[in-house]
Design an enzyme around this catalytic site. Structure first.
Site, PDB file in Angstrom:
ATOM      1  N   SER A 405       0.799  -1.203   0.000  1.00  0.00           N
ATOM      2  CA  SER A 405       0.000   0.000   0.000  1.00  0.00           C
ATOM      3  C   SER A 405       0.837   1.261   0.000  1.00  0.00           C
ATOM      4  O   SER A 405       1.555   1.532  -0.946  1.00  0.00           O
ATOM      5  CB  SER A 405      -0.929  -0.059   1.202  1.00  0.00           C
ATOM      6  OG  SER A 405      -2.070   0.687   0.971  1.00  0.00           O
ATOM      7  N   LYS A 430      -0.814  -4.089  -3.340  1.00  0.00           N
ATOM      8  CA  LYS A 430      -2.103  -3.506  -2.954  1.00  0.00           C
ATOM      9  C   LYS A 430      -2.116  -2.052  -3.378  1.00  0.00           C
ATOM     10  O   LYS A 430      -1.451  -1.229  -2.778  1.00  0.00           O
ATOM     11  CB  LYS A 430      -2.311  -3.640  -1.443  1.00  0.00           C
ATOM     12  CG  LYS A 430      -3.612  -3.037  -0.977  1.00  0.00           C
ATOM     13  CD  LYS A 430      -4.787  -3.804  -1.555  1.00  0.00           C
ATOM     14  CE  LYS A 430      -6.105  -3.276  -1.065  1.00  0.00           C
ATOM     15  NZ  LYS A 430      -6.489  -2.031  -1.651  1.00  0.00           N
TER      16      LYS A 430
END
EC number: 3.4.21.102
Length: 491
Positions: A405, A430
């Protein structure tokens, strides 16, 4: 109401909070065309970029700053025990401003004559359906189409929905059919809990509001009950004018939230304006933060002490990650570090904006940090670095399969702009953006609305980022690799 989530943690499907506003629920005399109403009641965006499920209102956990002793804005000295009116003072209201209480009374009287909206079970389901229809990005299966989604709605609404709990079950099944693990339903209780998240340490959440003239004001979106700000009389809708004497005009909600944070029991001075016309209030608040810095660092010596390397471990990204990272790098430079290692292994993300601001520290002005893509034009952005880099020394970024992320945003930005080599394992992968929308009964839906794309136009989601080296290279190899990268970029 739409909340853009600025967090990141790929292994969790929960969002950090934003404080919502709720529509009144009073039964009206007549039925409403909900599809038309949904188009009228456009959701307003709260916050900034969000992360890779990162259901990131933008967050993770707050942090204790290693800079407390050196920060002129952090004081462990309490305010004077004597009553000082300057610490809790209202300035005079401009004479040309109307009396806001009278205006509110008038509005309440006017509302008595306005038709009120009935919230039907079918209306709640249709509202959730339309949010997906307008904004959902099918990043995984690529099987979603407006035609099949329309048919699903027609099938669902062919029969009456007899209870609110049944409506919520219908929405859950409808969202599950999308095949997106991050798109989901929130009960009223879950949505309410999201709104109570506090990264400032004083109990407020901020949002950026346009003044209609091209400028942005920072207003209090929500308050945590019995927090320092609540006790001091700060109200929802108040405008933040300054923090510790620093004018916050032109600053983002993330930047100001970072200014508000600091070690627990220290004090912060605020100037706030109540309503549109004042009064202006100066207050001193004691922070209530119980968190630790995500940054640890040390100086390593190599080649008989001839090479000094600054090693920095960053466990997560939050409102103070950037500040503590800057302090760590400056201290290591002062100790003679000429090379740096930033360890992002097992860093699952956190605040997406914190990751973006961290990446900017290493990039040249004008370099691309990240692209965002989505169906909504507002989701299609290019984020650029806006200052000179803090350091230009050779840099290694260590990654593994739990680097995710916000961490992947940092790693890809530094890698693609030839500022660092990546060492370790392929990252988690992600790179999705979620928004949280409030439905009219106080429940909500979390919907994937976009994705992050690296400066080299690679989709982070699913595949992750491949490192340059599996094992730590020699520093001569690092410099050679970065030199070739820069030559290739210029060609």
């Amino acid at each position: 109401m739409r909340l853009l989530l600025p967090f990141s943690s790929p292994l969790s499907a929960t969002s950090s909070p934003v404080t919502p506003q709720f529509f009144p629920e009073s039964p009206p005399p007549s039925q409403i065309d909900y599809s038309a109403l949904s188009k009228i009641l456009k959701k307003s965006v709260i916050g900034t970029l969000t992360g890779a499920l990162s259901l990131t209102l933008v967050f993770s956990s707050p942090i204790f700053s290693v800079a407390a002793a050196n920060d002129p804005y952090l004081s462990l000295n309490p305010p004077s025990s004597s009553i000082d009116s300057s610490l809790n003072r209202f300035d005079s209201v401009p004479e040309d401003c109307p009396n806001e209480e009278e205006e509110a009374d008038t509005e309440m009287q006017d509302d008595d004559f306005k038709p009120q909206l009935v919230i039907t079970n079918e209306g709640i389901v249709e509202e959730a359906w339309e949010i997906v229809n307008d904004a959902f990005l099918d990043s995984r299966n690529h099987s979603w189409t407006p035609e099949t989604w329309q048919k699903q709605k027609d099938d669902i609404l062919a029969n009456p929905i007899k209870s609110r709990s049944k409506a919520h079950e219908v929405i859950k099944k409808m969202l599950a059919s999308l095949g997106d693990q991050y798109t989901r339903f929130l009960t009223p209780d879950e949505f309410s809990r999201m709104s109570k998240y506090d990264i400032t340490g004083i109990g407020i959440n901020l949002r950026e509001v346009s003044d209609g003239g091209g400028n942005v004001k920072l207003k209090v979106l929500g308050l945590v009950l019995d927090s320092p700000a609540d006790i001091a009389g700060v109200k929802q809708g108040d405008e933040i004018l300054s923090v510790n004497g620093v004018d916050v005009s032109g600053k983002s909600s993330f930047e100001v939230s970072s200014l508000l944070q600091g070690p627990s029991k220290t004090y912060v001075d605020l100037k706030v304006k109540h309503g549109n016309c004042g009064p202006v209030k100066s207050i001193k608040l004691q922070r209530q933060v119980n968190a630790k810095t995500p940054v640890s660092y040390r100086l390593e010596k190599f080649e008989n002490g001839n090479i000094s390397v600054g090693y920095i471990r960053l466990k997560e990204f939050n409102a103070l990650a950037r500040k503590d990272l800057v302090i760590a790098m400056k201290r290591l430079q002062d100790k003679g570090a000429s090379y740096f290692v930033m360890d992002l292994r097992d860093n699952l993300g956190g605040l997406v904006q914190a990751g973006i601001e961290t990446a900017k520290l290493f990039l040249d002005e004008g370099d691309t940090v990240i692209y965002t893509a989505g169906r909504d034009p507002e989701a299609q952005k290019t984020v650029l670095a806006d200052k000179k880099p803090l350091i230009t020394s050779p840099l290694i970024v260590m990654v593994n399969n739990r680097t995710a992320s916000a961490s992947e945003i940092v790693a890809s930005a530094l890698h693609d702009n030839c500022k660092a080599v990546l060492v370790g394992e392929r990252t988690y992968g992600k790179g999705l953006i979620q928004s949280v929308y409030e439905l009219r009964d106080g429940s909500g839906v979390v919907v994937t609305v976009g994705k992050y794309v690296t400066p080299n136009h690679m989709d982070i989601n699913g595949g992750g980022i491949e490192p340059d080296f599996r094992n730590l290279p020699a520093w001569d190899e690092v410099k050679e690799h970065l030199s070739k990268c820069n030559i290739f970029q210029r060609s």
